[in-house]
Scaffold this active site. Structure first.
Site, PDB file in Angstrom:
ATOM      1  N   GLY A 263     -12.154  19.705 -52.342  1.00 50.74           N
ATOM      2  CA  GLY A 263     -11.100  19.609 -53.212  1.00 50.74           C
ATOM      3  C   GLY A 263      -9.833  20.638 -53.202  1.00 50.74           C
ATOM      4  O   GLY A 263     -10.037  21.680 -53.073  1.00 50.74           O
ATOM      5  N   GLY A 265      -7.410  23.243 -54.986  1.00 53.87           N
ATOM      6  CA  GLY A 265      -7.258  24.207 -56.077  1.00 53.87           C
ATOM      7  C   GLY A 265      -8.030  25.315 -55.828  1.00 53.87           C
ATOM      8  O   GLY A 265      -8.867  25.383 -54.883  1.00 53.87           O
ATOM      9  N   GLU A 288      -9.344  16.386 -47.235  1.00 54.73           N
ATOM     10  CA  GLU A 288      -8.079  15.859 -47.502  1.00 54.73           C
ATOM     11  C   GLU A 288      -7.372  16.913 -47.099  1.00 54.73           C
ATOM     12  O   GLU A 288      -6.309  16.985 -46.215  1.00 54.73           O
ATOM     13  CB  GLU A 288      -7.776  15.610 -49.059  1.00 54.73           C
ATOM     14  CG  GLU A 288      -8.723  14.400 -49.328  1.00 54.73           C
ATOM     15  CD  GLU A 288      -8.470  14.677 -51.139  1.00 54.73           C
ATOM     16  OE1 GLU A 288      -8.227  13.682 -51.548  1.00 54.73           O
ATOM     17  OE2 GLU A 288      -9.095  15.664 -51.531  1.00 54.73           O
ATOM     18  N   ASN A 378      -3.452  16.760 -63.807  1.00 55.63           N
ATOM     19  CA  ASN A 378      -2.986  16.550 -62.538  1.00 55.63           C
ATOM     20  C   ASN A 378      -3.080  15.009 -61.892  1.00 55.63           C
ATOM     21  O   ASN A 378      -2.320  14.356 -61.609  1.00 55.63           O
ATOM     22  CB  ASN A 378      -3.278  17.375 -61.464  1.00 55.63           C
ATOM     23  CG  ASN A 378      -2.913  18.714 -61.760  1.00 55.63           C
ATOM     24  OD1 ASN A 378      -2.149  19.054 -62.438  1.00 55.63           O
ATOM     25  ND2 ASN A 378      -4.023  19.819 -61.303  1.00 55.63           N
ATOM     26  N   GLY A 382      -8.358  12.668 -54.720  1.00 54.38           N
ATOM     27  CA  GLY A 382      -9.330  12.164 -53.806  1.00 54.38           C
ATOM     28  C   GLY A 382     -10.989  12.369 -54.211  1.00 54.38           C
ATOM     29  O   GLY A 382     -11.752  11.766 -53.326  1.00 54.38           O
TER      30      GLY A 382
END
Length: 498
Positions: A263, A265, A288, A378, A382
């Site tokens: 993910g 971040g 992603e 946020n 996904g």
């Protein structure tokens, strides 16, 4: 100047300023705009729309791939342009407007947005604003550093505005794999059986007459604001590496590991960077966002291929990678987000999915989006696409925040994004809890002992002892389930009054 970028000569007379192109966007329209986690976003059009709205107020529904860079959401919010926004954002100004109820935010799984557009849930898509590095001789659009939802926006929109960004290297051409699913219910399977597979085209194919305006820009992507690894993220990585080694030794994982999803971040990126010093080789990624860690692992010889929907990296890595894209061309592919996040492919490839949690409860439910259960941070992004369908769904978080005033392990999460059925592994700097095959009551002590910060363990154990008086498959003392959250709201610390 830009002839090599606009190769269909008949389109060159559609070059205009962003202010003129903004006149094609009217009040009440639904606008699809490129951009996925700060990469490949439209650079000049958001500013032009904000200028126009200040002179002639208007509201639009803005749909993107994910978050935008260059403070575009801030600019549009301050100009009063946004009536509705989806499916993901990270801007503090927009976030405040969402939490005040001034902008309606639709928080969506990133694989679903285009499906809603196809079936008319948002009405027609009036305008698409797409960043590209070039337009081919037959009018095809060559995306830049992200694909996101751009391909389907361009296909579905009545009009297309193309931003040709001279700051994006032409070396992106050929790096994309654009596959668009057919219509339901007779849609063919998505034929990706390996992360390296290419099943589509290199460009977004649309009718050239749909291109209503071309804006020439020369602005690089915003750099990632992810923080570098620290001692806590290194410990999280260490716990995961040890766990994977154990799984390999038991024959439950291959030595090269399944393809990894990470993910967006700081935590997920920093944890993955820790794998540079792991014994694992020939790693692959099906994700992603390709972050700094992807390229650090490639440069270290640890990762051999990565499939994603965008490249979102720090300024240093952007300088290193974008100026020498040819070094990575045989190791990268960028796809539409409904392909990168496609449940069919995630399940088929058997991914290891690593995402970040705001907080986790003692039974393994995860809150990824809502601070205090009410205030949007946020968005789910996904993470749900991957968690539900991955071979192994891992959620990482630091055990405490705000110098210990907040515990990331709580009795009950006040908002659930990923319920306990979709969560396999919880890991903090304190340790790791493997929740697979465990009943709810079997999970509690494992989560508290392995993942909670020592300063919160007694409070959590006390809660569970009290909850057991009420019985049940998943015991809770409802009158005390949110005591920690109430303490935080009223006294500034979850431990206040304890």
């Amino acid at each position: 100047m830009f002839e090599d970028r606009i190769r269909l000569a008949s389109l060159r007379d559609r070059v205009m300023s962003a202010d003129d192109a903004a006149k094609l966007v009217g009040d009440g329209m639904v606008v699809g705009m490129s951009g996925f986690t700060r990469a490949g976003d439209a650079k000049d059009m958001p500013i032009a729309l904000a200028r126009r709205a200040k002179a002639n107020p208007m509201k639009i529904t803005l749909i993107t791939g994910a978050s935008l860079g260059h403070d575009s959401d801030k600019t549009l919010t301050e100009a009063g342009v946004l009536a509705k926004r989806l499916p993901f954002q990270v801007d503090t100004t927009l976030r405040s407007a969402i939490n005040r109820g001034e902008v309606m935010f639709v928080d969506q799984h990133l694989s679903e947005t285009v499906e809603f557009l196809r079936t008319g849930q948002f009405g027609k898509l009036d305008v698409a604003v797409i960043e590209a590095v070039a337009i081919t001789e037959d009018g095809g659009l060559v995306p830049s550093s992200s694909v996101g939802n751009s391909a389907s926006f361009a296909i579905l929109a009545e009009k297309v505005i193309v931003e040709i960004n001279l700051a994006q290297p032409l070396a992106f051409e050929g790096m994309h794999d654009i596959w668009i699913p057919g219509q339901r219910p007779h849609r063919a399977p998505l034929p990706i059986v390996d992360v390296r597979d290419r099943v589509g085209t290199n460009v977004v194919k649309i009718a050239p007459e749909k291109i209503a305006a071309i804006v020439i820009t020369d602005t690089p992507d915003s750099a990632s604001n992810a923080l570098p690894p620290d001692a806590d993220t290194q410990r999280i990585a260490g716990h995961l590496i040890e766990f994977f080694q154990h799984e390999v030794s038991r024959g439950r994982l291959p030595r090269t590991l399944p393809a990894i999803q990470s993910g967006i971040g700081t935590i997920a990126n920093a944890v993955l960077t820790g794998f540079i010093d792991s014994p694992f080789e020939d790693l692959t990624m099906y994700s992603e966002v390709l972050q700094d860690s992807t390229f650090d692992l490639m440069d270290a010889g640890k990762m051999v291929f990565a499939s994603g929907s965008s490249i979102t990296v720090s300024q240093a890595v952007q300088d290193r990678v974008f100026k020498h894209l040819e070094r990575y061309r045989d190791k990268l592919v960028l796809r539409p987000q409904e392909v990168s996040n496609h449940p069919e492919v995630i399940r088929r490839l058997g991914l290891i999915a690593l995402n970040t949690a705001l907080e986790v409860d003692i039974y393994g439910n995860v809150n990824s989006t809502h601070v205090g259960g009410t205030h949007m941070m946020n968005g789910i992004g996904g993470s749900g696409d991957f968690a539900r369908n991955a071979r192994m769904a891992i959620f990482a978080t630091k055990s405490i925040a705000k110098e210990g005033k907040i515990s990331s392990i709580v009795p009950m999460v006040p908002h659930v994004d990923h319920n306990e059925h979709d969560v396999d592994i919880i890991v903090t700097e304190q340790g790791l809890a493997d929740l697979r095959t465990l009943a709810p009551r079997e999970r509690v002590n494992l989560v508290i002992d392995n993942c909670a910060h020592p300063s919160y363990r007694d409070v959590l154990r006390e809660y569970y002892r009290d909850a057991q008086r009420y019985g049940g498959q998943t015991p809770h003392a409802l009158e005390h389930a949110f005591d920690l959250h109430v303490n935080l709201r009223e006294r500034g610390s979850m431990l206040a009054g304890k």
